[in-house]
Write an enzyme that holds these catalytic residues in place. Structure first.
Site, PDB file in Angstrom:
ATOM      1  N   HIS A 186       0.839  -1.212   0.000  1.00 18.03           N
ATOM      2  CA  HIS A 186       0.000   0.000   0.000  1.00 18.03           C
ATOM      3  C   HIS A 186       0.865   1.249   0.000  1.00 18.03           C
ATOM      4  O   HIS A 186       1.488   1.597   1.002  1.00 18.03           O
ATOM      5  CB  HIS A 186      -0.935   0.004   1.213  1.00 18.03           C
ATOM      6  N   HIS A 243       1.472   5.422  -2.024  1.00 18.99           N
ATOM      7  CA  HIS A 243       0.979   6.501  -2.899  1.00 18.99           C
ATOM      8  C   HIS A 243       2.184   7.136  -3.578  1.00 18.99           C
ATOM      9  O   HIS A 243       2.790   8.059  -3.044  1.00 18.99           O
ATOM     10  CB  HIS A 243       0.201   7.545  -2.099  1.00 18.99           C
ATOM     11  N   GLN A 268      -9.603   9.276  -5.294  1.00 16.58           N
ATOM     12  CA  GLN A 268      -9.311   9.913  -3.995  1.00 16.58           C
ATOM     13  C   GLN A 268     -10.502  10.709  -3.448  1.00 16.58           C
ATOM     14  O   GLN A 268     -10.768  10.707  -2.254  1.00 16.58           O
ATOM     15  CB  GLN A 268      -8.096  10.833  -4.142  1.00 16.58           C
ATOM     16  N   HIS A 300      -9.279   1.615  -0.160  1.00 16.11           N
ATOM     17  CA  HIS A 300      -9.209   2.300   1.122  1.00 16.11           C
ATOM     18  C   HIS A 300     -10.587   2.105   1.748  1.00 16.11           C
ATOM     19  O   HIS A 300     -11.585   2.482   1.138  1.00 16.11           O
ATOM     20  CB  HIS A 300      -8.961   3.788   0.933  1.00 16.11           C
ATOM     21  N   GLU A 321     -11.395   4.078   6.754  1.00 13.47           N
ATOM     22  CA  GLU A 321     -10.229   4.722   7.357  1.00 13.47           C
ATOM     23  C   GLU A 321     -10.711   5.865   8.247  1.00 13.47           C
ATOM     24  O   GLU A 321     -10.591   7.038   7.925  1.00 13.47           O
ATOM     25  CB  GLU A 321      -9.262   5.245   6.282  1.00 13.47           C
ATOM     26  N   ASP A 337       2.322   3.176   2.987  1.00 13.18           N
ATOM     27  CA  ASP A 337       1.298   4.180   2.679  1.00 13.18           C
ATOM     28  C   ASP A 337       1.911   5.485   2.164  1.00 13.18           C
ATOM     29  O   ASP A 337       1.636   5.887   1.040  1.00 13.18           O
ATOM     30  CB  ASP A 337       0.401   4.437   3.902  1.00 13.18           C
ATOM     31  N   TRP A 355       0.527  13.758   3.875  1.00  6.94           N
ATOM     32  CA  TRP A 355       0.006  13.064   5.046  1.00  6.94           C
ATOM     33  C   TRP A 355       1.078  12.663   6.056  1.00  6.94           C
ATOM     34  O   TRP A 355       0.781  12.384   7.197  1.00  6.94           O
ATOM     35  CB  TRP A 355      -0.770  11.813   4.611  1.00  6.94           C
TER      36      TRP A 355
HETATM   37 ZN   LIG Z   1      -3.513   5.034   1.221  1.00  9.91          ZN
END
Ligand SMILES: [Zn+2]
Length: 426
Positions: free
Chosen positions: A57, A59, A152, A210, A213, A309, A315
């Protein structure tokens, strides 16, 4: 007869003193004292030799963008999503490619040779999709990059998003993604799960969403995801990423949910570095950890992986592609410090994600690809404890990265001259 022999290896299952013979990019023998002259030999001297790390996982379209156009002041998920929204219109293809290629260099040096990356498909230009497909092509000789079409901003929120997702799949994106908890309502979230699973079933693709979450104990899209996987005959082909709401769910409900997930052979990906920092943000004290129920899901026979991630993006400001750091955090948050728990955490960044990605030829059996990592550690526990140096990284039998063992030179009267934080090896 072999192109290369790795001598005196310790394997993740504890077998030690084995030689691994490599021929034509594949593992040709795993035996004690392999005879014969070879082109090249590497003496592992009893250190751990493992198939490569796998990140299930990630991005890659946002990685290494930390501070662009500004830093995330609150450190929250929602400010991160808002920040990404500010950055998206400014993105140019070359910079996405450059950042992703730089991250793949880091990954190889860390022995991370397979990554599943979500790619945002909500941008009408599909700039990041084009860029990451180009990156996938460029890194293919040394790294398996699997791409997930990730809406997203929600597939049902804005008209036209489903078409963009289908376009991304037509362009060659491998996996169908989703974000049901970000749709406007619970009903829309469930509808998005159904829609996206049907798209994947029709095209014969894997699913990785996802899912849930949040800290909302009533966010139950994972139930729909498991139901749809079962209904569409996609057992073992559907994965739920994050599933953090499971941390906060009622225990009785979970006792019904986990068997449903097991029946659908749902894949599970926790992202411990991110879950422990982004969840529990609305709590005062006590603060919830927010990671899904990893030991319980493993005990029920589900395949559970730990993902990275984020690395230096809207993030998460930290990270360097080190899956041992991910396993280290995962076992702490999951209170998996018993021996079996630590070993399971090592599997969660190697064999388990390889299974979720349906990687071909992954492993240490004869016939598998000779993709291997020699670590400065005597086994999985020490590897995680020390976040061990990757001494050699091999792809298809060729050394693609090497690193000198780490040791500090000491100047202490009556003490050894150097220290390496490892226990003695043969
Ligand atoms: Zn993610």
């Amino acid at each position: 007869m072999f192109d290369l022999i790795l001598r005196r290896a310790t394997l993740p299952d504890g077998r030690t003193g084995l030689d691994i013979g490599i021929k034509d990019g594949r593992i040709a023998a795993v035996e004690f004292s392999l005879p014969g002259a070879t082109g090249e030999e590497i003496d592992a001297t009893g250190r751990l030799v493992t198939p490569p790390f796998v990140d299930a996982h990630f991005h890659m379209d946002s990685t290494l963008s930390y501070g662009m156009p500004r830093v995330n002041r609150s450190g929250t998920l929602l400010e991160g999503i808002a920040l990404w929204g500010e950055l998206k219109p400014q993105l140019v293809q070359d910079s996405i490619i450059e950042r992703a290629m730089a991250y793949c260099d880091w990954a190889v040096a860390r022995g991370l040779l397979a990554i599943r990356s979500h790619v945002d498909v909500c941008d009408p230009r599909l700039l990041a999709v084009e860029a990451l497909l180009e990156v996938k092509r460029r890194v293919a000789p040394y790294l398996d990059l699997q791409l997930v079409a990730f809406p997203q901003d929600g597939v049902l929120r804005a008209p036209g998003t489903e078409e963009l997702l289908l376009q991304a799949l037509d362009m060659g994106v491998d996996v169908v993604g989703g974000i049901p908890h970000f749709e406007r309502t619970m009903a829309d979230g469930a509808a998005s799960v159904r829609l996206l699973c049907e798209i994947a079933a029709e095209r014969g693709l894997l699913v990785d969403m996802h899912c849930d979450e949040s800290d909302d104990p009533l966010s139950r899209h994972v139930e729909t995801l498991a139901y749809e996987a079962h209904r569409l005959g996609m057992q073992g082909r559907v994965t739920g990423s994050h599933l953090t709401s499971m941390h906060s769910m009622d225990n009785y409900y979970v006792s019904k949910l986990i068997p449903l997930m097991a029946e659908a052979r749902l894949g599970v990906i926790a992202n411990p570095l991110i879950n422990i920092t982004l969840q529990g943000r609305h709590d005062t004290y006590p603060k919830r950890r927010g990671m899904t129920r990893v030991p319980e899901l493993m005990a029920a026979g589900l395949t559970v992986a730990f993902g990275h991630d984020c690395v230096m993006d809207p993030w998460y400001p930290l990270g360097s592609g080190d899956m041992l750091e991910v396993a280290h955090m995962g076992l702490h948050v999951g209170q998996m410090t018993g021996h079996d728990g630590i070993v399971a955490s090592f599997d969660a960044v190697t064999a388990n994600p390889a299974r979720l990605l349906h990687l071909d030829g992954y492993g240490l059996e004869v016939g598998c690809h000779a993709d291997l990592v020699v670590l400065q550690a005597n086994g999985p526990v020490e590897a995680i404890r020390t976040r061990a140096t990757r001494l050699f990284v091999l792809r298809r039998g060729r050394v693609v990265s090497r690193c000198a063992p780490v040791r500090a030179e000491l100047d202490l009267p009556g003490r050894p001259q150097s220290v390496a934080f490892t226990t003695p090896v043969v």
